[in-house]
Motif scaffolding. Structure first.
Motif, PDB file in Angstrom:
ATOM      1  N   THR A   1      -6.167   2.809  -9.002  1.00  0.00           N
ATOM      2  CA  THR A   1      -6.726   3.302  -7.358  1.00  0.00           C
ATOM      3  C   THR A   1      -5.481   1.997  -6.967  1.00  0.00           C
ATOM      4  O   THR A   1      -4.590   1.239  -7.760  1.00  0.00           O
ATOM      5  N   ILE A   2      -5.071   2.497  -5.127  1.00  0.00           N
ATOM      6  CA  ILE A   2      -4.028   1.012  -4.837  1.00  0.00           C
ATOM      7  C   ILE A   2      -4.580  -0.145  -4.891  1.00  0.00           C
ATOM      8  O   ILE A   2      -3.600  -0.813  -4.809  1.00  0.00           O
ATOM      9  N   GLU A   3      -6.534  -0.656  -5.429  1.00  0.00           N
ATOM     10  CA  GLU A   3      -6.346  -1.687  -5.432  1.00  0.00           C
ATOM     11  C   GLU A   3      -6.011  -2.114  -6.726  1.00  0.00           C
ATOM     12  O   GLU A   3      -5.813  -3.346  -6.769  1.00  0.00           O
TER      13      GLU A   3
ATOM     14  N   ALA B   1       2.061   1.501  -3.401  1.00  0.00           N
ATOM     15  CA  ALA B   1       1.208   2.137  -4.416  1.00  0.00           C
ATOM     16  C   ALA B   1       1.195   3.967  -3.956  1.00  0.00           C
ATOM     17  O   ALA B   1       0.468   4.323  -5.117  1.00  0.00           O
ATOM     18  N   ASN B   2       1.191   4.232  -3.017  1.00  0.00           N
ATOM     19  CA  ASN B   2       0.523   5.534  -2.793  1.00  0.00           C
ATOM     20  C   ASN B   2       1.681   6.550  -2.948  1.00  0.00           C
ATOM     21  O   ASN B   2       1.562   7.725  -4.014  1.00  0.00           O
TER      22      ASN B   2
ATOM     23  N   ILE C   1       0.901  -1.369   0.091  1.00  0.00           N
ATOM     24  CA  ILE C   1      -0.171   0.152  -0.201  1.00  0.00           C
ATOM     25  C   ILE C   1       0.653   1.374   0.240  1.00  0.00           C
ATOM     26  O   ILE C   1       0.484   1.764  -0.608  1.00  0.00           O
ATOM     27  N   SER C   2       1.797   1.233   0.593  1.00  0.00           N
ATOM     28  CA  SER C   2       2.988   2.860   0.885  1.00  0.00           C
ATOM     29  C   SER C   2       3.490   2.679  -0.384  1.00  0.00           C
ATOM     30  O   SER C   2       3.312   3.952  -0.752  1.00  0.00           O
TER      31      SER C   2
ATOM     32  N   ILE D   1      -2.686  -2.987  -6.219  1.00  0.00           N
ATOM     33  CA  ILE D   1      -2.049  -4.352  -5.105  1.00  0.00           C
ATOM     34  C   ILE D   1      -2.702  -5.973  -5.696  1.00  0.00           C
ATOM     35  O   ILE D   1      -1.900  -6.990  -5.334  1.00  0.00           O
TER      36      ILE D   1
END
Length: 181
Positions: A34-36, A17-18, A14-15, A39
């Protein structure tokens, strides 16, 4: 916050991806991801994302290099003449990366449509050396698509900045005389 090269946990993913999404936004590359999506990737979505990057990133190639030569602690100013290639108003964001000795004249500016009197504008970059060693930076002009007309696609402008202080100027001089024993 740095990119984790081999993420092992979901928080690390997540980090990363941000960081990727914020880097895209800072570069003026707007893609609906998006982050999803990062991931838990979908093959077709990632293929489209890679194609987007394949077509967008080559536009960030350096347009030129500005060389600053001056005296230590004195300002050296270089001017870049920017013009608008489009028939609509273009708004730019200016990002300066690298040595803090370089300063941009302003953080945002706009160019009038091509053919009008204000379609070309000078932009000043100021360099004031603090140290005598050579320094480098990069200035990037990214079209602010949030404040520009829809479907306006203006390539970013990237310039390398290189500087060195060739000599030093004394702040003050003292003449002293004394006896030598």
């Amino acid at each position: 916050q740095l990119l984790i090269k081999k993420p092992e946990t979901k928080d690390q993913l997540i980090s990363n991806a941000n960081l990727l999404i914020s880097a895209l936004k800072m570069s003026g590359l707007y893609y609906n991801i998006t982050i999803e999506d990062i991931i838990q990737p979908n093959c077709i979505s990632m293929l489209f994302f890679c194609m987007f990057l394949y077509h967008s990133l080559p536009r960030f190639v350096l347009r030129g290099t500005l060389e600053f030569q001056g005296i230590l602690q004195e300002e050296v100013v270089k001017v870049i003449e920017l013009s608008n290639p489009c028939n609509a108003m273009a708004r730019y964001q200016v990002r300066l990366d690298g040595c803090r000795d370089f300063k941009a004249e302003r953080k945002h500016f706009q160019l009038a449509p091509k053919g009008s009197a204000d379609s070309t504008t000078p932009f000043r970059i100021i360099y004031k050396s603090r140290f005598s060693k050579p320094t480098e930076a990069r200035v990037t002009f990214v079209c602010d698509s949030a404040n520009s007309p829809p479907l306006m696609d203006v390539a970013p402008l990237v310039f390398a900045l290189k500087a060195s202080a060739s000599e030093r100027k004394s702040l003050t001089s003292f003449c002293m005389s004394t006896r030598c024993y």
